[in-house]
Design a protein around this motif. Structure first.
Motif, short mmCIF file in Angstrom:
data_model
loop_
_atom_site.label_atom_id
_atom_site.label_comp_id
_atom_site.label_asym_id
_atom_site.label_seq_id
_atom_site.Cartn_x
_atom_site.Cartn_y
_atom_site.Cartn_z
N HIS A 82 5.64 -1.02 -15.11
CA HIS A 82 5.19 -1.48 -13.81
C HIS A 82 4.26 -2.68 -13.96
O HIS A 82 4.36 -3.66 -13.21
CB HIS A 82 4.48 -0.33 -13.09
N ARG A 86 5.00 -6.56 -12.72
CA ARG A 86 4.10 -7.24 -11.80
C ARG A 86 3.62 -8.57 -12.37
O ARG A 86 3.54 -9.58 -11.66
CB ARG A 86 2.90 -6.33 -11.49
N ARG A 140 11.00 -2.31 -13.00
CA ARG A 140 10.46 -1.48 -11.93
C ARG A 140 10.97 -2.00 -10.58
O ARG A 140 10.43 -2.96 -10.04
CB ARG A 140 8.93 -1.52 -11.95
N HIS A 142 11.21 -2.73 -6.95
CA HIS A 142 10.27 -2.58 -5.85
C HIS A 142 10.88 -1.84 -4.67
O HIS A 142 10.16 -1.24 -3.86
CB HIS A 142 9.76 -3.95 -5.40
N VAL A 143 12.22 -1.86 -4.57
CA VAL A 143 12.87 -1.16 -3.46
C VAL A 143 12.63 0.34 -3.56
O VAL A 143 12.54 1.04 -2.54
CB VAL A 143 14.39 -1.48 -3.43
N ASP A 145 9.83 1.78 -4.83
CA ASP A 145 8.45 2.02 -4.41
C ASP A 145 8.28 1.82 -2.90
O ASP A 145 7.54 2.56 -2.25
CB ASP A 145 7.51 1.07 -5.16
N ASP A 146 8.99 0.84 -2.34
CA ASP A 146 8.78 0.49 -0.94
C ASP A 146 9.60 1.34 0.04
O ASP A 146 9.11 1.69 1.12
CB ASP A 146 9.12 -0.99 -0.71
N PHE A 147 10.84 1.69 -0.35
CA PHE A 147 11.74 2.32 0.62
C PHE A 147 12.27 3.69 0.21
O PHE A 147 12.85 4.40 1.04
CB PHE A 147 12.93 1.39 0.90
N ARG A 178 10.85 10.68 2.27
CA ARG A 178 10.39 10.39 0.92
C ARG A 178 10.17 11.67 0.14
O ARG A 178 9.65 12.66 0.66
CB ARG A 178 9.10 9.57 0.96
N ARG A 181 6.76 11.12 -5.66
CA ARG A 181 6.97 9.89 -6.42
C ARG A 181 7.60 10.16 -7.78
O ARG A 181 8.51 9.45 -8.22
CB ARG A 181 5.64 9.17 -6.59
#
Length: 275
Positions: A82, A86, A140, A142-143, A145-147, A178, A181
């Motif tokens: 991650h 970033r 990683r 991002h889709v 983590d975001d969706f 969701r 995680r």
């Protein structure tokens, strides 16, 4: 004559003065004259039983420690992925964007050969920017983590089709909400690894991915229609998938045979907080 059997556990001193635990069984026999006769069977040393139990306890504790460190290492690995993703996106990506903008300005203020050189350099920078973006997503996405898991699987399978030419049939159900995680990330990595194995080893032209969630369980399967293999020894990749599923409290099953393709299925219990 009458007989009666009995058994007892006794301590015996060994030559090294350490206590030796042993079990003895005896038979009490009464002769016709009424005189008791006691016959003792050979002493059965049970210290080996205690040693075996100690060995089993040590092996169990060792497996627990190995699993604990494996989980910690995997979590550290994901955290580092991650961080690297970033950094690539924020630092390298922004620098490449700025460089491309500079080259475009240079092309506007150049003439002749200078314009062609600037355009060629700008094209190379654009290609490098795209590669860095793909690397960030691989490290990683991002889709995810975001969706959440559903959109991430759609993106993953479409990207896999574009890169490999292997058709993927994706069916998912119950992923609108969701999930925890660690479950989303673990299942995403599981399917990602399974698709990678298909591209490398299966020789398949199509495969199917299923992911269905209920209040109690999340069931995942990845099936290919390739060459298959003899399931008698798991590769390091398959062992890693099995460990990942076990970390989530689930169970992984693998069915395959030469010429019949492969099906990998995982059933993962979901905590109440996920719903």
């Amino acid at each position: 004559m009458r007989d009666r059997s009995a058994s007892a556990c006794d301590d015996f001193a060994r030559r090294d003065q350490r206590t030796r635990v042993a079990r003895s069984s005896s038979i009490k026999v009464t002769a016709a004259t009424g005189r008791p006769v006691r016959a003792t069977t050979p002493i059965l040393d049970i210290i080996n039983e205690f040693q075996a139990q100690d060995t089993r306890d040590c092996e169990r504790r060792l497996r627990q420690e190995v699993q604990k460190y494996s989980v910690e290492l995997r979590h550290a690995h994901e955290t580092e992925r991650h961080r690297v993703a970033r950094e690539l996106h924020d630092e390298v990506g922004q620098t490449l964007t700025a460089l491309n903008y500079t080259l475009e300005r240079m092309a506007l203020h150049s003439s002749g050969t200078g314009i062609e050189i600037a355009k060629e350099a700008s094209s190379l920078v654009a290609d490098l920017t795209s590669r860095v973006g793909d690397l960030c997503l691989a490290l990683r996405p991002h889709v995810l983590d975001d969706f959440g898991l559903g959109p991430a699987l759609i993106w993953l399978t479409q990207r896999f089709e574009q890169q490999t030419g292997i058709l993927v049939e994706l069916l998912h159900d119950g992923l609108a909400k969701r999930l925890p995680r660690e479950v989303e990330l673990g299942v995403y990595r599981l399917i990602q690894e399974a698709l990678t194995n298909i591209a490398r080893h299966a020789g398949a032209k199509r495969c199917a991915v299923r992911c269905a969630s209920s209040p109690e369980n999340l069931v995942v399967s990845v099936r290919d229609y390739g060459v298959g293999f003899q399931v008698d020894r798991l590769s390091s990749g398959l062992r890693g998938m099995d460990e990942r599923v076990q970390e989530l409290g689930g169970r992984l099953t693998i069915r395959s045979s030469p010429g019949q393709g492969t099906c990998i299925r995982a059933k993962i219990p979901l905590p109440i907080k996920a719903w």
